[in-house]
Design a protein around this motif. Structure first.
Motif, PDB file in Angstrom:
ATOM      1  N   VAL A 133     -28.086 -33.592 -49.349  1.00 16.28           N
ATOM      2  CA  VAL A 133     -29.266 -33.643 -48.996  1.00 16.28           C
ATOM      3  C   VAL A 133     -29.741 -33.355 -47.431  1.00 16.28           C
ATOM      4  N   ASP A 151     -39.597 -37.520 -53.071  1.00 14.70           N
ATOM      5  CA  ASP A 151     -37.968 -37.279 -52.599  1.00 14.70           C
ATOM      6  C   ASP A 151     -37.383 -37.436 -53.882  1.00 14.70           C
ATOM      7  N   ALA A 174     -33.079 -30.760 -57.973  1.00 14.21           N
ATOM      8  CA  ALA A 174     -31.824 -30.001 -57.337  1.00 14.21           C
ATOM      9  C   ALA A 174     -30.810 -30.285 -58.397  1.00 14.21           C
ATOM     10  N   ALA A 192     -37.741 -34.009 -56.061  1.00 15.75           N
ATOM     11  CA  ALA A 192     -36.978 -33.022 -55.288  1.00 15.75           C
ATOM     12  C   ALA A 192     -35.222 -33.105 -55.772  1.00 15.75           C
ATOM     13  N   VAL A 193     -34.886 -34.322 -55.519  1.00 13.59           N
ATOM     14  CA  VAL A 193     -33.431 -34.520 -55.834  1.00 13.59           C
ATOM     15  C   VAL A 193     -33.160 -34.448 -57.237  1.00 13.59           C
ATOM     16  N   CYS A 227     -30.709 -29.030 -51.907  1.00 10.60           N
ATOM     17  CA  CYS A 227     -31.806 -29.692 -51.478  1.00 10.60           C
ATOM     18  C   CYS A 227     -32.281 -29.698 -50.307  1.00 10.60           C
ATOM     19  N   GLU A 228     -33.496 -29.502 -50.026  1.00  8.32           N
ATOM     20  CA  GLU A 228     -33.967 -29.731 -48.425  1.00  8.32           C
ATOM     21  C   GLU A 228     -35.198 -30.311 -48.308  1.00  8.32           C
ATOM     22  N   VAL A 272     -33.953 -26.045 -53.459  1.00  9.37           N
ATOM     23  CA  VAL A 272     -35.168 -26.950 -53.761  1.00  9.37           C
ATOM     24  C   VAL A 272     -35.489 -27.203 -52.668  1.00  9.37           C
ATOM     25  N   GLN A 273     -36.834 -27.305 -52.050  1.00  9.05           N
ATOM     26  CA  GLN A 273     -37.407 -27.602 -50.786  1.00  9.05           C
ATOM     27  C   GLN A 273     -38.499 -28.710 -51.218  1.00  9.05           C
ATOM     28  N   LYS A 274     -38.451 -29.779 -50.111  1.00  5.18           N
ATOM     29  CA  LYS A 274     -39.609 -30.744 -50.472  1.00  5.18           C
ATOM     30  C   LYS A 274     -40.398 -30.898 -49.050  1.00  5.18           C
TER      31      LYS A 274
END
Ligand code: ASP
Ligand code: MG
Length: 404
Positions: free
Chosen positions: A231, A160, A167, A163-164, A174-175, A11-13
């Motif tokens: 993260v 954020d 993930a 995204a987490v 997670c990035e 997962v990239q945010k």
């Protein structure tokens, strides 16, 4: 929890400034393409472009001072949909198979509290199956959908958390990418020689966020902690190595102080000469909580004759607080309330404080002659309240003392 060793996907945010214009969206697309090129699929969570969310809020204010919360969310969810669709198009131009999904399509289920909804679950099966036919899925951050198909948002900065949560739900790494290259010991705008940290624990991040650092949405960190998700935080504008938010147990070297933050615009409220009546004291805190006022740095002094209580609150909530106190103190006489504005809260945070001895001594030694009004501590934090004019001196002295 099962650890993903060779990630099937990440997962990239990308935050608002990383997708602020079409040029930057194309830049993000190239970064995603590079990830895919390295053999990994991606779920890409995006924020709204640049200041879009602020502008949408401004528009609503031109209509009414008190917009309906449901309609506010109907408005705000549009921002992320724009960036998601544009990024999917950008990915197509690079030959990637990609689809954008809003919260409804991605199955991100939330509670029903408009503008402050909490994620309950995500549709793992659906996302997994969509990922089979795509290289990258682009998912709108910051939004969700209730069981009644109502659209919600998660509170400012909520991408954020999206995204987490994704993930955690998918069990992917997670990035999080923004315009800063990681997490710094102190805001470089306040202390230009602040260092970038490589590892920081969940609890340190939570304390830093609560004490004013604007790095990661605190709910994102809470979820990461609960599901033990590492993260990574880095910049979308460079390839500089970023920082990792990790489980404290995996940190080999625990520095005593890993970060310093400040919170401006603090008012110190002192309620003096109250009767020694703990029921009254309790109802003061109850009324303040009912009014959804966030107070901090509480101290109580009982000198045997009377009671005084003091705490801090953000300046802009002062009026609100006055009203709440008036209500609860109706019928009492002889007390006095003082509001002192123009304060700043300065905090240092570090897991190493748990075992480090003498941190408080070092802290006060560094602050030397600065008059301190209030102090609070937790296992991993020391905060103090001082007049704003001492802020920079305090930052410099503490940063030097704790080698930040
Ligand atoms: N666009 C939303 C905001 O500006 C969510 C986010 O950026 O994380 O608050
Ligand atoms: Mg934003």
């Amino acid at each position: 929890m099962k650890k993903v060793i060779a990630p099937y996907a990440v997962v990239q945010k990308y935050g608002g400034s990383s997708v602020a214009d079409t040029e930057r969206i194309l830049n993000v697309a190239r970064r995603v393409a590079a990830k895919v090129g390295s053999g990994s699929k991606a779920i890409v969570v995006v924020s709204a472009m640049g200041k879009t969310t602020d502008n949408l809020i401004k528009l609503s204010k031109q209509i009414t001072g008190e917009p309906d919360a449901r309609e506010m969310d109907m408005l705000l969810v549009t921002g992320e949909q724009i960036s998601a669709a544009l990024l999917a198009m950008a990915l197509h131009t690079l030959g990637l198979r990609s689809k954008s999904l809003n919260a409804f399509q991605a199955g991100i289920k939330t509670t029903g509290r408009f503008t402050e909804a909490k994620i309950k679950l995500i549709n793992k099966k659906k996302l997994e199956s969509l990922l089979q036919d795509n290289d990258a899925l682009v998912v709108t951050g910051f939004q969700g959908v209730t069981d009644d198909d109502e659209l919600t948002t998660l509170g400012r900065g909520g991408s954020d958390t999206s995204a987490v949560a994704l993930a955690a739900g998918m069990q992917y790494p997670c990035e999080i990418y923004s315009d800063v290259a990681g997490i710094y010991t102190c805001d470089p705008k306040l202390y230009p020689s602040a260092k970038k940290v490589r590892y920081i624990s969940y609890d340190e991040m939570l304390e830093l966020a609560a004490s004013g650092a604007k790095v990661l949405h605190s709910r994102a960190v809470e979820i990461a902690k609960r599901y033990n998700i590492t993260v990574y935080c880095g910049s979308s504008f460079s390839n500089e190595e970023g920082s990792y938010v990790v489980n404290e147990d995996t940190m080999i070297e625990k520095v005593v102080v890993s970060g310093l933050t400040t919170m401006d615009n603090q008012t110190q409220v002192v309620v003096k000469k109250l009767p020694v009546d703990y029921t009254l004291l309790r109802s003061i805190f109850e009324k303040v909580a009912e009014a959804e006022l966030n107070i901090d740095m509480i101290s109580i002094i009982n000198n045997g004759q009377d009671l005084s209580v003091s705490f801090t609150i953000i300046d802009e909530k002062k009026k609100h607080l006055e009203a709440a106190l008036k209500k609860v103190l109706k019928g009492f006489a002889g007390y006095a309330i003082e509001y002192n504005t123009g304060f700043v809260k300065v905090s240092v945070v570090g897991v190493g404080m748990k075992s480090g001895i003498g941190v408080a001594a070092d802290f006060f030694k560094a602050l030397n002659n600065i008059p301190i009004r209030l102090v609070t501590t937790s296992e991993i934090k020391i905060s103090c309240l001082m007049e704003e004019k001492y802020k920079q001196t305090a930052i410099n002295a503490l940063a030097k003392k704790f080698k930040l």
